[in-house]
Design a protein around this motif. Structure first.
Motif, PDB file in Angstrom:
ATOM      1  N   LYS A   8      49.757  25.685  19.857  1.00  0.00           N
ATOM      2  CA  LYS A   8      49.660  25.046  21.165  1.00  0.00           C
ATOM      3  C   LYS A   8      48.495  25.638  21.942  1.00  0.00           C
ATOM      4  N   LYS A  68      47.370  29.091  27.753  1.00  0.00           N
ATOM      5  CA  LYS A  68      47.369  28.803  29.190  1.00  0.00           C
ATOM      6  C   LYS A  68      46.027  29.123  29.842  1.00  0.00           C
ATOM      7  N   THR A  71      59.241  14.031  25.149  1.00  0.00           N
ATOM      8  CA  THR A  71      59.203  15.464  25.434  1.00  0.00           C
ATOM      9  C   THR A  71      58.398  15.813  26.678  1.00  0.00           C
ATOM     10  N   PHE A  72      57.690  14.841  27.250  1.00  0.00           N
ATOM     11  CA  PHE A  72      56.815  15.145  28.391  1.00  0.00           C
ATOM     12  C   PHE A  72      57.657  15.505  29.613  1.00  0.00           C
ATOM     13  N   LYS A  73      57.262  16.541  30.282  1.00  0.00           N
ATOM     14  CA  LYS A  73      58.071  17.089  31.380  1.00  0.00           C
ATOM     15  C   LYS A  73      58.343  16.068  32.479  1.00  0.00           C
ATOM     16  N   GLU A  98      55.270  17.819  23.319  1.00  0.00           N
ATOM     17  CA  GLU A  98      55.244  19.197  23.819  1.00  0.00           C
ATOM     18  C   GLU A  98      55.746  20.122  22.702  1.00  0.00           C
ATOM     19  N   PRO A  99      55.187  21.293  22.562  1.00  0.00           N
ATOM     20  CA  PRO A  99      54.191  21.935  23.420  1.00  0.00           C
ATOM     21  C   PRO A  99      52.771  21.808  22.884  1.00  0.00           C
ATOM     22  N   ARG A 138      50.485  19.190  23.418  1.00  0.00           N
ATOM     23  CA  ARG A 138      49.594  18.246  24.093  1.00  0.00           C
ATOM     24  C   ARG A 138      48.187  18.831  24.145  1.00  0.00           C
ATOM     25  N   THR A 145      59.907  16.254  18.087  1.00  0.00           N
ATOM     26  CA  THR A 145      60.539  15.216  18.893  1.00  0.00           C
ATOM     27  C   THR A 145      61.999  15.037  18.487  1.00  0.00           C
ATOM     28  N   ARG A 177      64.034  17.757  20.067  1.00  0.00           N
ATOM     29  CA  ARG A 177      64.273  17.538  21.495  1.00  0.00           C
ATOM     30  C   ARG A 177      65.300  16.427  21.721  1.00  0.00           C
TER      31      ARG A 177
END
Length: 331
Positions: free
Chosen positions: A15, A18, A232-234, A263-264, A266, A278, A281
């Motif tokens: 992923k 940050k 899965t998108f927040k 996610e995670p 993207r 997916t 989730r």
């Protein structure tokens, strides 16, 4: 010395960090227990389809529906066998490298072919005749993705509607299911399906991204509904709520690779192997205590997950892996 095998971390599953400039961290893959299906992937858009098939196989993706839009080319029809040969070679290397923990079979691959609403303006008589010919290939198990897209409007809306209707009629003639792409056009798409008649072979609503209010009429009409990375998108809580309304025997998983990476991941290219995230989730969300009764399984957590994944896999085979139709066999 321990008899336990080392934990395998797939370096492919990374992923974005940050902060810029940092190494992309590896994400542990969920345990799938049983095969998982990717009901919608554009293999021909991936940089190395053979490698993607091998990765998918290692992670127990047992079935894959490869999407083909004939306007964009027929490389999947022409190259699928070669991609699979390359995938088999790569999988043998992968299985050795991960100390035998990987699955050792490529996903069974069927083809869906249809003119996307973006390309509806190209769907003339010659293109329709070519599509009819392609549907006779016994590897083809569905007509799609077809439908309406009012978000981009890359083809005029009346042209989209006409191409949609004609392809639904062709699917019914060929006794094949349809895979629908519907974006910001649910009223018109539903009306057309009602007017033309829902195919006896089934209807699959691909990449559902609307809300719980919309999904009811599609479920009532008997549609299968596939969820991909968007689930899965927040910010898409409405999509997750909609999933709770889909009967367990019509719930499907997909990737839409190379798009809509879950996610995670993207920001990275999506591949069929990502479908296991997916699926995880979906399992975690739908098997909560307050989930829809249609998606409740008994037993411990591992048994419940195994039953859930087995159900979604069975659903995919039921609609997308049927034997050749009489229409196909008597071409």
């Amino acid at each position: 010395m321990s008899d336990e095998q080392p934990v395998f971390q797939d370096e492919y599953f990374r992923k974005k960090p940050k902060k810029h400039g940092r190494e992309w961290p590896i994400v542990d893959a969920p345990e799938t227990f049983v095969p998982v299906a990717d009901t919608h992937a554009h293999l021909d858009m991936l940089p190395d389809p053979g490698l993607a098939l091998a990765r998918a196989g290692v992670h127990k993706v047992g079935f894959l529906e490869a999407m083909v839009d004939p306007v964009g080319g027929l490389s999947t029809f022409e190259n699928l066998d070669a991609w699979r040969l390359r995938g088999e070679v790569l999988m043998r290397h992968m299985s050795t490298r991960i100390c035998g923990q990987g699955h050792n079979a490529l996903p069974k691959t069927r083809i869906a072919v249809g003119v996307h609403p973006h390309e509806a303006k190209a769907f003339d008589g010659a293109e329709e005749a070519r599509l009819r010919e392609l549907l006779h290939d016994v590897r083809v198990s569905a007509v799609g993705e077809i439908g309406l897209d009012y978000h981009y409007d890359l083809s005029p809306r009346p042209v989209q509607k006409d191409a949609f209707r004609r392809q639904v009629r062709l699917a019914k003639e060929a006794a094949l299911p349809v895979i629908l792409h519907v974006r910001e056009a649910h009223d018109d798409a539903f009306a057309i399906m009602q007017e033309e008649g829902w195919p006896d072979a089934g209807t699959l609503l691909h990449c559902y991204t609307s809300d719980a209010d919309e999904i009811g009429r599609w479920v009532d009409a008997g549609c299968y509904v596939a969820f991909g990375g968007a689930f899965t998108f927040k910010k898409l809580a409405d999509v997750r709520e909609a999933a709770r309304l889909v009967p367990a025997n019509r719930l499907l998983t997909e990737t839409d690779a190379p798009f809509m990476t879950p996610e995670p991941f993207r920001g990275a290219m999506c591949e069929p192997a990502h479908v296991i995230f997916t699926a995880e989730r979906l399992h975690n969300y739908l098997l909560r205590d307050d989930a829809a009764p249609a998606v409740v399984y008994t037993g411990d957590e591992d048994d419940a997950r195994r039953a859930f994944l087995a159900q979604t896999y069975e659903n995919a085979l039921r609609i997308l892996d049927q034997p050749p139709t009489d229409w196909q066999k008597h071409a």
